[in-house]
Write a protein that holds these residues in place. Structure first.
Motif, PDB file in Angstrom:
ATOM      1  N   ASN A   1      -1.560   9.366  -3.166  1.00  0.00           N
ATOM      2  CA  ASN A   1      -1.501   8.017  -3.714  1.00  0.00           C
ATOM      3  C   ASN A   1      -0.895   8.028  -5.116  1.00  0.00           C
ATOM      4  OD1 ASN A   1      -2.188   5.168  -3.559  1.00  0.00           O
ATOM      5  ND2 ASN A   1      -3.793   5.598  -5.051  1.00  0.00           N
TER       6      ASN A   1
ATOM      7  N   MET B   1       0.843  -1.203   0.000  1.00  0.00           N
ATOM      8  CA  MET B   1       0.000   0.000   0.000  1.00  0.00           C
ATOM      9  C   MET B   1       0.872   1.244   0.000  1.00  0.00           C
ATOM     10  SD  MET B   1      -3.244   0.922   0.100  1.00  0.00           S
ATOM     11  CE  MET B   1      -3.611   2.620  -0.296  1.00  0.00           C
ATOM     12  N   SER B   2       0.422   2.198  -0.703  1.00  0.00           N
ATOM     13  CA  SER B   2       1.173   3.463  -0.801  1.00  0.00           C
ATOM     14  C   SER B   2       1.326   4.124   0.556  1.00  0.00           C
ATOM     15  CB  SER B   2       0.425   4.466  -1.680  1.00  0.00           C
ATOM     16  OG  SER B   2      -0.074   3.859  -2.825  1.00  0.00           O
ATOM     17  N   ASP B   3       2.394   4.906   0.676  1.00  0.00           N
ATOM     18  CA  ASP B   3       2.554   5.783   1.840  1.00  0.00           C
ATOM     19  C   ASP B   3       1.829   7.089   1.508  1.00  0.00           C
ATOM     20  OD1 ASP B   3       3.325   7.526   3.782  1.00  0.00           O
ATOM     21  OD2 ASP B   3       5.481   7.342   3.427  1.00  0.00           O
ATOM     22  N   LEU B   4       0.745   7.358   2.211  1.00  0.00           N
ATOM     23  CA  LEU B   4      -0.112   8.498   1.876  1.00  0.00           C
ATOM     24  C   LEU B   4       0.190   9.723   2.734  1.00  0.00           C
ATOM     25  CD1 LEU B   4      -3.482   6.551   1.473  1.00  0.00           C
ATOM     26  CD2 LEU B   4      -1.844   7.195  -0.285  1.00  0.00           C
ATOM     27  N   LEU B   5       1.196   9.627   3.588  1.00  0.00           N
ATOM     28  CA  LEU B   5       1.506  10.743   4.486  1.00  0.00           C
ATOM     29  C   LEU B   5       2.653  11.572   3.919  1.00  0.00           C
ATOM     30  CD1 LEU B   5       1.297   8.727   7.834  1.00  0.00           C
ATOM     31  CD2 LEU B   5      -0.521   9.920   6.617  1.00  0.00           C
TER      32      LEU B   5
ATOM     33  N   GLU C   1      -1.394  -0.386 -11.735  1.00  0.00           N
ATOM     34  CA  GLU C   1      -1.718   0.256 -10.447  1.00  0.00           C
ATOM     35  C   GLU C   1      -1.377   1.739 -10.486  1.00  0.00           C
ATOM     36  OE1 GLU C   1      -3.111  -0.514  -7.306  1.00  0.00           O
ATOM     37  OE2 GLU C   1      -3.968  -2.087  -8.551  1.00  0.00           O
TER      38      GLU C   1
ATOM     39  N   ALA D   1      -5.732  12.407  -0.119  1.00  0.00           N
ATOM     40  CA  ALA D   1      -5.401  10.975  -0.162  1.00  0.00           C
ATOM     41  C   ALA D   1      -5.151  10.525  -1.601  1.00  0.00           C
ATOM     42  CB  ALA D   1      -6.532  10.169   0.472  1.00  0.00           C
TER      43      ALA D   1
END
Lengths: 393, 371
Positions: free
Chosen positions: B286, B1-5, B299, B282
């Motif tokens: 992403n 999962m992507s790092d969204l921060l 993706e 978000a």
């Protein structure tokens, strides 16, 4: 010894002394509670070890892997999620000793007597009266939207003890015995045909003062603990792409090309996009929480979810064309939990209407975002300093 | 999962860029400049590109860049969007730089990394990653280019123009000096005053071929995909400014004896907008994270389509709400709200409309159109 090591040691000892394969389910759950492995962040003697809450997941996983029974938490959500943290914070030692163990094991389930026909969004305006009589209280009134009232042994209850004070200040918090002869529970049939909830009529219900939680007149403050824990319980789980309602709509679209129209296609793509963005927003919130930086997105996820569920469920009924005219079953039943995905499109359409009403209406949530996140001023309040008995009703 | 921060390094970069923009690029300065013949502030660009190294974030260190990546580039775009800053960042540091990286043209990257020059990619601002390779410019046997490309962003100040053109053997990418004989630039009057557009005309202009038919379509597509994905971060910044400015205004402004921001009819609109912006953040993060991975698989493409389909509309809605909730002052030239409305509306068309990206989702997410 680090907390993690001690917790793991306790798990080993519990399993050694009580083999899950041969121990009675309830005996095992009681032993687990007594070993401090029920909720490790609770104090010793009350089902915990005073350890960090983050260690609980490992305990649950280790015990599940050893074939141990669980306490069926879904059947006692109000007890575990709301009553227990409130009793821990405000209960007397006697109350904690009496209530927490059977609550956790599921021997006694709980319900919540808060909302009233005349006090929904404005919960503090509630009118159920509790009048003192020696060392007991007599309670009269009507509560509504009570899930599990027909099976619960106990209830957390807020009632008005001083109508002469402004509404927030005249409330007291009680533990109510649901087997009292003055308690009458009636199913509340809803637009889906079933009855998830109840109406509860309280007529001369007797509550010993020993079952008061917190001081007289402090009920609103005590209730905040309960309600804050309700909000913690919502959200925080990772959802896969097309998890939830969008997955059902998308599958129908793929399986039944004869239903496709250009208008529905445009709306499906918008709905899919919305669902994916809500999923990413939730994932971002989860990542913030994991770093201990809870973002304000939490308050908003419910708002986003309600909007999405209503749009998608409405779209699904339209997509199904003639099949959208049918409905699975109007029979009045009493479901244990909401099964959004297991029932038909008509059910989802109707049940989703509740998503923007239950647990804080979308309008109230918008106020919360506007005032607490954006810092906008509150609407002028005309009822704040007026005695409850003088408010317009 | 992507790092969204945002990492702490990214937050430091944001603070540095914001400080420069606060000093050099207040709304009053943007307004004052936007009707002059030089809407881009060269001093601002020098500070951003040379002193902060913002233009070379995605350029490797061996070519004189910072060797950071697209997540950091996206943070810069957020801040530029928040300031509606008139800079050639999108055209030069994102689109042209991505093409040059794809072509491995080290000598052309170095002046961009150093902030000495800017470059432009000769495609209309509306070009999208799913379109066919452009056919408006052709190369003859001698390798000179002829044709036109309209509505090119950041063309006016570019020292080098990168031109997709059909060569004798198929699609190719060329570099043309902006001073070359046969090259003409005609400014357009653009809706977005802070991002000028110009038409490019080539009449037998001498050019250097950077990539041929084997690689040119993929390199161009990667650049447009990167542009579309990172534009979402700029749109996020635009939307955030609009919300914050509107909230500040509504706390101050009184009507009917109370702050306008205390009326629920107004508060609820802002709460909904805040929620949309949380989604935009978000989605934009992403896309930036997916592009930064260097993977161009499904993706990443899907992350870009989601971000651009969502953020384009969110920025427009934020800017429209900003104008409406400011009331009369929001319709004036004096108040900067219109700069953001114009930027947001032009950005909505840029690098693929939301509708174009939703149409792409039909294929990417297996939701086919009716037969």
């Amino acid at each position: 010894m680090s907390a993690a090591v001690e917790v793991r040691e306790r798990v080993r000892e519990l399993l050694a002394a009580h083999d899950p394969a041969t121990t009675d389910r309830l005996d095992f759950l009681r032993a687990r509670f007594d070993a401090g492995l029920a909720w490790v962040h609770f104090p010793e003697g009350l089902g915990g070890l005073g350890a960090p809450r983050s260690l609980q997941a490992a305990v649950d996983a280790e015990l599940a892997a050893a074939g141990a029974p669980d306490n069926n938490p879904r059947a006692n959500g109000i007890g575990l999620g709301m009553a227990a943290p409130t009793i821990l914070r405000y209960g007397t030692p006697e109350q904690q000793a009496r209530f927490l163990r059977p609550l956790w094991t599921g021997e006694e389930t709980w319900c919540q007597l808060f909302s009233e026909p005349g006090a929904g969004s404005d919960l503090a305006a509630l009118g159920t009266r509790a009048v003192p009589d020696g060392d007991t209280w007599t309670v009269d009134g009507q509560k509504v939207w009570t899930s599990g009232a027909h099976t619960a042994r106990w209830a957390i209850l807020i009632a008005r003890t001083d109508p002469g004070l402004p509404k927030h200040r005249g409330i007291t918090y009680f533990i109510c015995d649901m087997t009292d002869p003055g308690v009458e529970v009636r199913p509340l049939r809803q637009i889906t045909g079933e009855a998830e909830f109840n109406e509860v009529f309280l007529s001369g219900v007797r509550i010993p003062d020993a079952h008061r939680l917190g001081e007289v007149g402090e009920g609103w403050r005590v209730a905040q603990t309960t309600l804050n824990n309700e909000r913690v319980a919502i959200g925080g789980q990772r959802t896969p792409r097309e998890g939830g309602m969008i997955g059902i709509v998308a599958a129908t679209w793929r399986d039944r090309p004869e239903l496709r129209t250009h208008d529905l296609h445009q709306r499906l793509l918008r709905g899919w996009l919305q669902a994916e963005v809500v999923r990413l927003t939730g994932e971002r919130l989860r990542q913030q929480l994991a770093l201990g930086q809870p973002g304000p997105e939490g308050a908003a996820m419910k708002l986003a979810f309600a909007r999405l569920a209503q749009e998608l469920s409405g779209l699904e009924v339209e997509l199904l064309a003639e099949d959208g005219l049918g409905y699975g079953d109007w029979t009045m039943v009493r479901p244990d939990q909401v099964d959004f995905l297991g029932r038909d499109a008509g059910y989802r359409y109707l049940r989703a209407k509740g998503n923007s009403i239950e647990g804080g209406t979308s309008e109230i949530l918008r106020n919360i975002i506007a005032e607490r996140v954006l810092g906008l001023p509150a609407e002028p309040r005309t009822d704040k300093d007026v005695p409850w008995k003088d408010l317009a009703r | 999962m992507s790092d969204l921060l945002y990492s702490s390094v990214e937050e430091d970069l944001r603070a540095a860029v914001r400080a420069v923009l606060t000093d050099h690029c207040p709304p009053s300065a943007v307004l004052a400049r936007c009707e002059t013949p030089a809407p881009y502030d060269p001093r601002l660009w020098r500070t951003l590109a040379r002193e902060l190294g913002a233009a070379g974030l995605q350029i490797p260190e061996e070519h004189g860049g910072a060797g950071a990546g697209l997540r950091e580039t996206a943070v810069v775009l957020e801040e530029l969007g928040r300031a509606a800053a008139p800079t050639p960042y999108l055209g030069s540091a994102v689109l042209a730089t991505t093409v040059l990286l794809g072509c491995g043209a080290a000598d052309l990257l170095a002046p961009l990394a150093a902030g000495e020059q800017s470059a432009a990619l000769a495609v209309p601002l509306t070009a999208d990653p799913w379109a066919d390779f452009p056919a408006g410019v052709r190369a003859d046997a001698a390798g000179t280019l002829s044709g036109t490309v309209t509505s090119v962003p950041d063309l006016a100040g570019a020292a080098t123009v990168l031109v997709p053109a059909l060569g004798q053997d198929g699609p190719a990418l060329y570099a043309v000096e902006s001073t070359a004989a046969g090259l003409a630039r005609t400014p357009r009057t653009s809706l977005d005053l802070t991002r000028p557009l110009a038409d490019l005309t080539l009449h037998g202009a001498p050019a250097r071929r950077l990539a041929g038919p084997d690689t040119a379509p993929g390199i161009l597509r990667r650049a447009l995909l990167t542009g579309a994905g990172l534009l979402a971060s700029e749109q996020l910044g635009v939307a955030e400014w609009c919300l914050a400015t509107t909230v500040d205004h509504l706390k101050q402004r009184h009507q009917f004896g109370r702050p306008v921001g205390s009326f629920q009819a107004v508060k609820h609109r802002l709460a909904d907008l805040w929620l949309d912006i949380a989604g935009a953040r978000a989605a934009a993060r992403n896309a930036a994270d997916a592009l930064a991975s260097g993977d161009d698989g499904p993706e990443t493409v899907l992350a870009v389509a989601v971000a651009q389909a969502y953020c384009g509309d969110t920025a427009v809605r934020a800017a429209e709400e900003c104008v409406q909730l400011h009331g009369g002052i929001g319709m004036t030239w004096e108040h900067p709200a219109h700069l953001y409305l114009k930027r947001a509306k032009a950005d909505q068309l840029a690098l693929g409309t939301p509708g174009r990206h939703r149409a792409a989702l039909a294929g990417l997410a297996d939701l086919p159109a009716p037969a």
